[in-house]
Structure formats: structure tokens, C-alpha cells
Design a protein around this motif. Structure first.
Motif, short mmCIF file in Angstrom:
data_model
loop_
_atom_site.label_atom_id
_atom_site.label_comp_id
_atom_site.label_asym_id
_atom_site.label_seq_id
_atom_site.Cartn_x
_atom_site.Cartn_y
_atom_site.Cartn_z
N HIS A 61 0.81 -1.42 -0.23
CA HIS A 61 -0.07 -0.16 0.22
C HIS A 61 0.98 1.50 -0.24
N LYS A 64 -0.97 7.19 1.72
CA LYS A 64 -2.43 6.99 2.26
C LYS A 64 -3.16 5.23 2.35
N GLY A 65 -3.61 4.48 1.63
CA GLY A 65 -3.80 3.29 2.03
C GLY A 65 -3.54 2.53 3.47
N ALA A 112 -13.53 2.97 -0.21
CA ALA A 112 -12.16 2.38 -0.85
C ALA A 112 -12.98 2.40 -2.14
N MET A 115 -12.66 7.02 -2.05
CA MET A 115 -11.55 7.61 -1.77
C MET A 115 -10.71 7.32 -4.01
N GLY A 116 -10.98 6.70 -4.37
CA GLY A 116 -10.29 6.08 -5.55
C GLY A 116 -11.00 7.65 -6.14
N HIS A 119 -9.62 10.74 -5.11
CA HIS A 119 -7.37 11.17 -5.30
C HIS A 119 -7.12 11.07 -6.49
N LEU A 222 -9.00 -1.73 -1.43
CA LEU A 222 -8.27 -0.35 -1.23
C LEU A 222 -6.75 -0.36 -2.20
N ASN A 225 -7.22 1.89 -5.27
CA ASN A 225 -7.46 2.98 -5.38
C ASN A 225 -7.44 3.92 -4.89
N THR A 226 -6.10 3.47 -4.44
CA THR A 226 -5.42 4.52 -3.67
C THR A 226 -3.35 4.72 -4.30
#
Length: 226
Positions: A61, A64-65, A112, A115-116, A119, A222, A225-226
């Protein structure tokens, strides 16, 4: 033997009041907070396992993750402990309820995905249309990718529910068959009893594996999407 096969999955009540909340909160006592400078063996092993799982899960990750570390480790501990709780006699397994599993899967998946889109908007939208797609197939692929995106939380919840429920039903069926065979054929009853013991050991492994798989899939969503 006349008991309903699915009676063990009915929400337990006490004086007409559901006690699911108390059952769900019960495993928390298995993870005590360290209050001493030198921990005992149980807390030391617990912290070592948590650290090992966290390092393996967070290694891929971004920064952010990794902010989800506490959420993910709490999730795997909660699911694993409630799965193991259901293997105790006269107990109830909350994770056999699809509604509860959906209640865990949908908010985590939605967090998740949101957030994707917040960002990594271009990258998230690019998942709906792979590069080099022929123009006539673009509408169909967008529809398929959209459906697959919304199926993800359902797949998470159904996978956990089906695996835990199937194991408990097998234990119930083989246990009932063992009791019946004890009065008919003792050697056959001993064979089914050995199968029951082996299946119970397997269910302990499945309880922990399913907790890890659920959390790992949330971690992968997650990561995307990060």
C-alpha cells in the motif's frame, strides 16, 4: 433430532430481547490491552501475530492506504474471533448472517471506491474501459465493468456467509448421523466420529482463513483505489 437444521442460525434471544450485540462484543475480552511494562506470553504472541499480519498486508500500500491499517487489523480480529466463537457448543455465529456481512462489506467497499474517485479520478474511470477496446464494444464493456464493481461487496459478504454456514451445517449433519449410528453400528459410528473431529479441526482453519480472505480482498480494493 427433530430440531430444525437451521435452528442454530436463528438470532438468540433472552427474555424476548435479542442478545446479538452482547455476543458480538464478547470476543473483545480475548484481546486485552497491555497495562504493564513487560507483557505476558498471551499479549506478546497476540502483538507478534498482529504485527506479522499488518506487515504482510500493508507492504503493497501507499501512504494513503496505510492509514487504513487500524481498520483492517480490527476487521480481521473481529471476523476471526466471531468465526471461532461459533464453534463453541450452544453458541451463535454472527458471521452466518448475510445482513451483518453486508453491513461490514458495503461501507468498507464504498469507502475505498469513494477514496479512489476522489484522489485518482482518471485512473478509477479508466477501469471502466480497458485500453484498445473496439468502439462497438464500448457501451457493453462499460455496463459490464459497472455491474462487476457493484457486485464486489455482495461477493465479499456471500463468500463469508456461505463458507461459514456450509461448515456448520456439515458439522450438524455428521454429528446427528454419529448419534444415530451409535445405536445401530458402533464401528460405523466411530468412523463418522473421526470424520467429525477432522471436520471440526478443518473448521477452525476455515474460520481464520475466511477472516484473512475477507480482509485481504478489502485491502486489494483499497490498493486499487489509492
Amino acid at each position: 433430532m427433530n430440531e430444525n437444521l437451521f435452528a442454530s442460525f436463528i438470532t438468540p434471544t433472552l427474555v424476548g430481547m435479542p442478545i446479538v450485540t452482547l455476543i458480538i462484543a464478547f470476543p473483545n475480552i480475548l484481546f486485552p490491552q497491555p497495562k504493564r511494562l513487560l507483557n505476558n506470553r498471551w499479549i506478546t504472541i497476540q502483538q507478534w501475530l498482529i504485527s506479522l499480519i499488518l506487515k504482510q498486508m500493508m507492504s503493497m500500500h501507499s501512504i494513503k492506504g496505510r492509514t487504513w491499517s487500524l481498520m483492517l487489523i480490527s476487521l480481521i480480529l473481529f471476523i476471526g474471533s466471531t468465526n471461532l466463537l461459533g464453534l463453541l457448543p450452544h453458541s451463535f455465529t454472527p458471521t452466518t448472517q448475510l445482513s451483518m456481512n453486508l453491513g461490514m462489506a458495503i461501507p468498507l467497499w464504498a469507502g475505498a471506491v469513494i477514496m479512489g474517485f476522489r484522489h485518482k479520478t482518471k485512473s478509477s474511470l479508466a477501469h471502466f474501459l480497458p485500453q484498445g477496446t473496439p468502439i462497438p464494444l464500448i457501451p457493453m464493456l462499460i455496463i459490464i465493468e459497472t455491474i462487476s464493481l457493484f457486485i464486489q461487496p455482495m461477493a465479499l459478504a456471500v463468500r463469508l456467509t456461505a463458507n461459514i454456514t456450509a461448515g456448520h451445517l456439515l458439522i450438524h449433519l455428521i454429528g446427528g448421523a454419529t448419534l444415530v449410528l451409535m445405536s445401530i453400528s458402533t464401528p460405523t459410528a466411530m468412523i463418522t466420529f473421526i470424520i467429525l473431529v477432522l471436520l471440526t479441526i478443518l473448521e477452525f482453519a476455515v474460520a481464520l482463513i475466511q477472516a484473512y480472505v475477507f480482509t485481504l480482498l478489502v485491502s486489494l480494493y483499497l490498493h486499487d483505489n489509492t
